[in-house]
Design a protein around this motif. Structure first.
Motif, PDB file in Angstrom:
ATOM      1  N   LYS A  34       3.752  62.532  77.932  1.00  0.00           N
ATOM      2  CA  LYS A  34       4.943  62.515  78.776  1.00  0.00           C
ATOM      3  C   LYS A  34       5.965  61.486  78.327  1.00  0.00           C
TER       4      LYS A  34
ATOM      5  N   ASP B 254       5.122  65.389  88.719  1.00  0.00           N
ATOM      6  CA  ASP B 254       3.757  64.890  88.522  1.00  0.00           C
ATOM      7  C   ASP B 254       2.738  65.841  89.146  1.00  0.00           C
TER       8      ASP B 254
ATOM      9  N   ASP C 202       2.436  69.002  87.005  1.00  0.00           N
ATOM     10  CA  ASP C 202       1.757  68.790  85.730  1.00  0.00           C
ATOM     11  C   ASP C 202       0.263  68.542  85.890  1.00  0.00           C
TER      12      ASP C 202
ATOM     13  N   GLY D 190      -1.131  71.303  90.296  1.00  0.00           N
ATOM     14  CA  GLY D 190      -0.042  72.157  89.845  1.00  0.00           C
ATOM     15  C   GLY D 190      -0.263  73.628  90.158  1.00  0.00           C
TER      16      GLY D 190
ATOM     17  N   ARG E 223      10.700  73.474  89.990  1.00  0.00           N
ATOM     18  CA  ARG E 223      11.103  72.687  88.829  1.00  0.00           C
ATOM     19  C   ARG E 223      12.408  71.945  89.072  1.00  0.00           C
TER      20      ARG E 223
END
Length: 733
Positions: A576, A662, A665, A670, A700
Motif C-alpha cells: 500500500k 482499509d 482491502d 472486504g 470505492r
C-alpha cells in the motif's frame, strides 16, 4: 562484565569517566587500574597526533598509510577490499597505540553536493552497510575497535552542528538507518558515534529514540555510544538518552552537571552506572603499542586495493589499455600533484605519495614507449593518445562546507576540450570526492577513467589500470546525473531556517532516477571492463512465504582475466506504499579467467522484499508478485524472473475509525461488505435501484471515509452487530 567494581567508585569518579580527558583520550582512573582509551580519526588512515591537546592541527599527525577513502571503496563493490582496508588500519592502530579508530562513515550520499561525500560509500544503504560491516570486522579482528558514524542522517555539512534533518519514519527505516543496522547487528562495533545534527528536531546525541529505542533495544547494541567532537549540548539529557562518552574533554562542566543532576534526583544513578560499565569494558580492550608499522607493506597494499576501485566509464574504440601506444602525452597538474584524499578530520599524513606521471614513466620505459608531460594542450598534437588528469582540488570539497556546483573548474574544462581538439585520441582521468558533471566535454573525449580519491598509492594504481596491468572492475556507487537540478534532493538541499526537509522520501539516488524514468549520464552500478561478460540462466525460487533464492551464471566471454559485479535488484508494486522501480537487494564480485563460467547464488531474506509500514511500526512483505532482476546497472536489466510471495497474512485490526478503503482491502471484511451492499441493492425499489445504478462505485468513492462516517450516510445497510463481528474476525487473521 567489567572487572572493576563500579559500586566501589564514587559518583564523582564515575561521572569523570563519561567525558574525555583531552582531545583524543578518555580519563584514566589509576586508583582502580583503569587506563585511558585513545581514540583517533580514520577511516582510511590514522590521524595520530602526539600532542593530545591539539584541537586544530589536521596536518601535523604522525605518518601513516593513506588507504583509499570510502568514495573509492564504495566503487569497488567488494567487501574484501573494505575488509583489507579495515584490517590494515587495525594493524597500524595497534602499532601506534590507537585503541579506537573513528570510522567507517556509512551515511547516505543524498546529494552530490555534500562536502563529506568522500568519507561515505554510496547512495544505497545495502552497499554502504555491507562494506561498512566488512571494514569494522577487519579493524576489530586486529584488536582495536571501530566507531561507525555518524548516527544518523548526517548527509550535509551546511549548518551540520544544528540543522534538523526532518525525515518521515519510513524513509529513515528504509534509507538512512539500514547501513547502521547492518553494521551493528552483523559486525558488532565497539562504539557508535552520534552525529552533530538533529533528527526531527532532536539532537542525535540527545535522542532517546535513536540511541536507546532503536540502537540498543531494537538492534541489540551493547557497546559504547560516543559523541561526535563537540556534539553534546545538554550533557544530562544526552546521558539519559543513551550517550555514554562525551568527546572531547572539556573544563569539567559536563561531569559536574551529571553529579548535580543525580543528587537532585533529576537523573537516575543507574544510568550513570550503565554508561560507566560500557566505558570500563572499552578501556579493558586497551593494549600497548607494538611499534611495528609496516610502511612498505602498507603502501603496496594501498596500491593493490586502489586499483580495485577504479571505474572505467567510457572506452570508445577500446583506446584503453595503452598497450600498443608508441607516443603518449600526459597533461594536467594532477599527474604530478595528485589529489588522493579529502579535507578535514580524516586528512592523513601519508608515509609516501605515488604520482601518476612517475608510475606511467615506469610502464612506458618497460615497453619502449615515449611519454611527454605538460600542463598546456600543445603537447597533445604530437602524441597518439593524450591522457588528461583532472578533478577537484583540496579547497573545492571538504568536511565543514558543501559544494555549490558539480562542475569541474572552468580552466580544467577548457584544458580537456583543447586537448581533445588537438589529440587523435584523448583519455580523461578524474580525481574527486563528490560527483562531477561530465556534460561540457564528455562527447569530445574517447575514454574516461574515474578514480574518485584513491589514497597515497593512487597514482600507481591509475597507471596499472591505464596500461592493462589491472583490468578495471569498479562500478559507480552513486549516480552521475546530467544536471544537478535532476537530483531528487535539489529543491530541498541544504534547507533553510535550521531545517532540511527530506521531501524526496525513499526516492534517493537511483531509486528516483529509475522510478521517474529520468535520464542520467551514467547510472548507479555502471562500469566497463577490458573483457566482456555474459550473465544468464537466472532462476528464482521461493524458499518460504517471504524469502527466495536466486541463481545466475556468469561467463567471461572476452580474452582477459577480469572481475564482474553481479547486481540483484527487486521490483514490485505490491503493498500500500509507493515503491521505487527497483532496489538493490544483493551483489557479489566474481573473478573469472577468459572462457570461465561460474554460477552464483543469492539468498534473499525477508527484508529484500519488505517495506516499512508506519501504521504497524514494522517491516511488511505484502502478498503479491515480485520481479527479481539482474542489472548491468540500476537502469539496465539483463534478465528477470517473477515470483509470487504469500507474504504477511496478518493485517492491521479494523476499527470503526479505519477507512472504508482499509475495510474493502481486508481479505475477510472486504468481500463481506461488498456482499452486504449487493444484498441491500436487491431489496431496493425500482426508483432506488435506478439511482444506485448511477453510482456503481459508491463504496470505492467513499474509500477515504472512516467507517464511522459511512454508517451515518448508509443507515442500516451495515448493522452494528455485523460490523462488530468483522472487527473481531480481523484481529485473528
Amino acid at each position: 562484565m567489567p572487572s572493576i567494581d563500579i559500586g566501589s567508585l564514587s559518583l564523582e569518579q564515575k561521572a569523570s569517566l563519561l567525558s574525555g580527558a583531552d582531545m583524543w583520550s578518555t580519563r584514566p582512573l589509576p586508583e582502580a587500574g583503569l587506563r585511558p582509551v585513545m581514540l583517533y580519526d580514520g577511516p582510511h588512515g590514522l590521524r595520530h597526533l602526539e600532542d593530545r591537546s591539539d584541537t586544530a592541527d589536521i596536518y601535523g599527525s604522525a605518518p601513516a598509510t593513506c588507504f583509499p577513502p570510502a568514495v573509492a571503496v564504495g566503487a569497488s563493490w567488494d567487501p574484501e577490499v573494505a575488509a583489507q582496508v579495515g584490517a590494515a588500519l587495525g594493524r597500524e592502530a595497534r602499532a601506534l597505540g590507537v585503541h579506537v579508530v573513528l570510522g567507517p562513515g556509512v551515511n547516505i550520499k543524498r546529494s552530490p553536493l555534500c562536502g563529506r561525500n568522500f568519507e561515505y560509500y554510496s547512495e544505497d544503504p545495502l552497499l554502504s552497510g555491507v562494506l561498512g560491516s566488512a571494514h569494522v570486522r577487519g579493524v576489530q579482528a586486529e584488536g582495536p575497535g571501530a566507531s561507525v558514524k555518524h548516527f544518523a542522517a548526517n548527509n550535509q555539512e551546511t549548518e551540520r552542528t544544528r540543522i534538523s534533518a526532518d525525515i518521515d519514519e519510513r524513509t529513515l527505516r528504509e534509507i538512512y538507518l539500514p547501513a547502521f543496522e547492518r553494521v551493528v547487528t552483523e559486525a558488532r562495533p565497539v562504539t557508535v558515534m552520534a552525529a552533530y545534527n538533529k533528527v526531527n528536531g532532536v539532537y542525535a546525541a540527545q535522542s532517546p529514540w535513536l540511541l536507546t529505542e532503536v540502537l540498543r533495544q531494537e538492534w541489540g547494541f551493547t557497546g559504547a555510544v560516543i559523541s561526535d567532537w563537540g556534539a553534546v549540548h545538554d550533557r544530562v539529557a544526552a546521558l539519559a538518552a543513551g550517550l555514554d562518552l562525551e568527546m572531547p574533554g572539556g573544563d569539567g562542566t559536563g561531569v559536574a552537571r551529571i553529579v548535580a543532576a543525580v543528587r537532585a534526583g533529576a537523573l537516575d544513578e543507574a544510568l550513570v552506572d550503565q554508561a560507566v560499565a560500557r566505558i570500563v569494558a572499552l578501556a579493558e580492550r586497551v593494549a600497548p603499542a607494538t611499534g611495528d608499522l609496516d610502511v612498505d607493506g602498507g603502501h603496496a597494499l594501498a596500491r593493490k586495493l586502489a586499483a580495485e576501485c577504479v571505474v572505467l566509464l567510457k572506452n570508445d574504440a577500446q583506446v584503453l589499455p595503452l598497450e600498443g601506444v608508441t607516443r603518449l602525452a600526459v597533461i594536467g597538474a594532477f599527474a604530478t600533484a595528485p589529489r588522493f584524499q579529502g579535507g578535514g578530520s580524516s586528512r592523513v599524513n601519508p608515509t609516501r605519495v605515488d604520482t601518476a606521471l612517475d608510475a606511467i614513466r615506469q610502464h612506458t620505459a618497460e615497453r619502449g614507449q615515449t611519454v611527454t608531460y605538460a600542463q598546456t594542450a600543445e603537447e597533445a598534437a604530437s602524441a597518439e593518445v593524450a591522457v588528461v588528469f583532472a578533478g577537484l582540488g583540496d579547497h573545492e570539497e571538504s568536511e565543514g562546507y558543501d559544494r555549490e556546483s558539480i562542475d569541474l573548474p572552468a580552466d580544467q574544462i577548457a584544458l580537456i576540450r583543447a586537448v581533445a581538439q588537438a589529440a587523435p585520441r584523448t583519455v580523461v582521468v578524474l580525481s574527486h570526492g563528490g560527483v562531477v558533471s561530465l556534460e561540457d566535454w564528455h562527447d569530445d573525449v574517447d575514454a574516461i577513467l574515474d578514480g574518485g580519491l584513491l589514497g597515497q598509492a593512487g597514482g600507481g594504481a591509475l597507471a596499472d589500470v591505464l596500461f592493462g596491468v589491472v583490468n578495471p572492475s569498479g562500478r559507480l556507487a552513486e549516480t552521475i546525473p546530467l544536471r544537478l537540478q535532476d537530483n531528487p534532493s535539489y529543491l530541498n538541499f541544504p534547507g533553510e531556517a535550521g531545517h532540511v526537509r527530506y521531501g524526496e522520501g525513499v526516492m534517493v539516488g537511483y531509486r528516483y532516477y529509475t522510478s521517474a524514468e529520468r535520464a542520467v549520464r551514467y547510472p548507479f552500478g555502471h562500469g566497463l571492463s577490458y573483457t566482456t561478460f555474459d550473465t544468464g540462466d537466472l532462476t528464482v525460487t521461493p524458499t518460504g512465504e517471504d524469502t527466495a533464492r536466486a541463481a545466475v551464471t556468469v561467463t567471461n566471454t572476452g580474452t582477459r582475466y577480469g572481475k564482474h559485479v553481479v547486481q540483484v535488484y527487486v521490483a514490485t508494486t505490491a503493498g500500500k506504499v509507493r515503491r521505487p522501480a527497483r532496489e538493490l537487494r544483493a551483489f557479489t564480485k566474481v573473478a573469472l579467467e577468459p572462457g570461465e563460467s561460474r554460477t552464483v547464488t543469492f539468498d534473499l531474506d525477508r527484508r529484500a522484499f519488505a517495506y516499512y509500514d508506519i501504521t504497524r511500526s514494522g517491516w511488511v512483505v505484502a502478498p503479491g508478485e515480485y520481479r527479481v532482476q539482474i542489472g548491468a546497472d540500476a537502469h539496465h536489466v539483463l534478465d528477470e524472473a517473477a515470483i509470487t510471495l504469500t507474504g504477511d497474512k496478518g493485517l492491521m485490526p479494523l476499527t470503526l475509525e479505519s477507512t472504508v478503503g482499509d475495510w474493502l482491502d481486508h481479505p475477510i471484511a472486504g468481500p463481506a461488505l461488498v456482499k452486504k451492499m449487493n444484498d441491500r441493492l436487491r431489496d431496493l425499489s425500482p426508483e432506488e435501484a435506478a439511482l444506485a445504478a448511477q453510482h456503481p462505485d459508491g463504496l470505492r468513492m467513499a474509500a477515504a471515509l472512516p467507517m464511522s462516517k459511512l454508517i451515518t450516510f448508509t443507515g442500516d445497510t451495515f448493522p452494528a452487530d455485523f460490523l462488530d463481528k468483522l472487527i473481531r474476525e480481523s484481529r485473528v487473521v
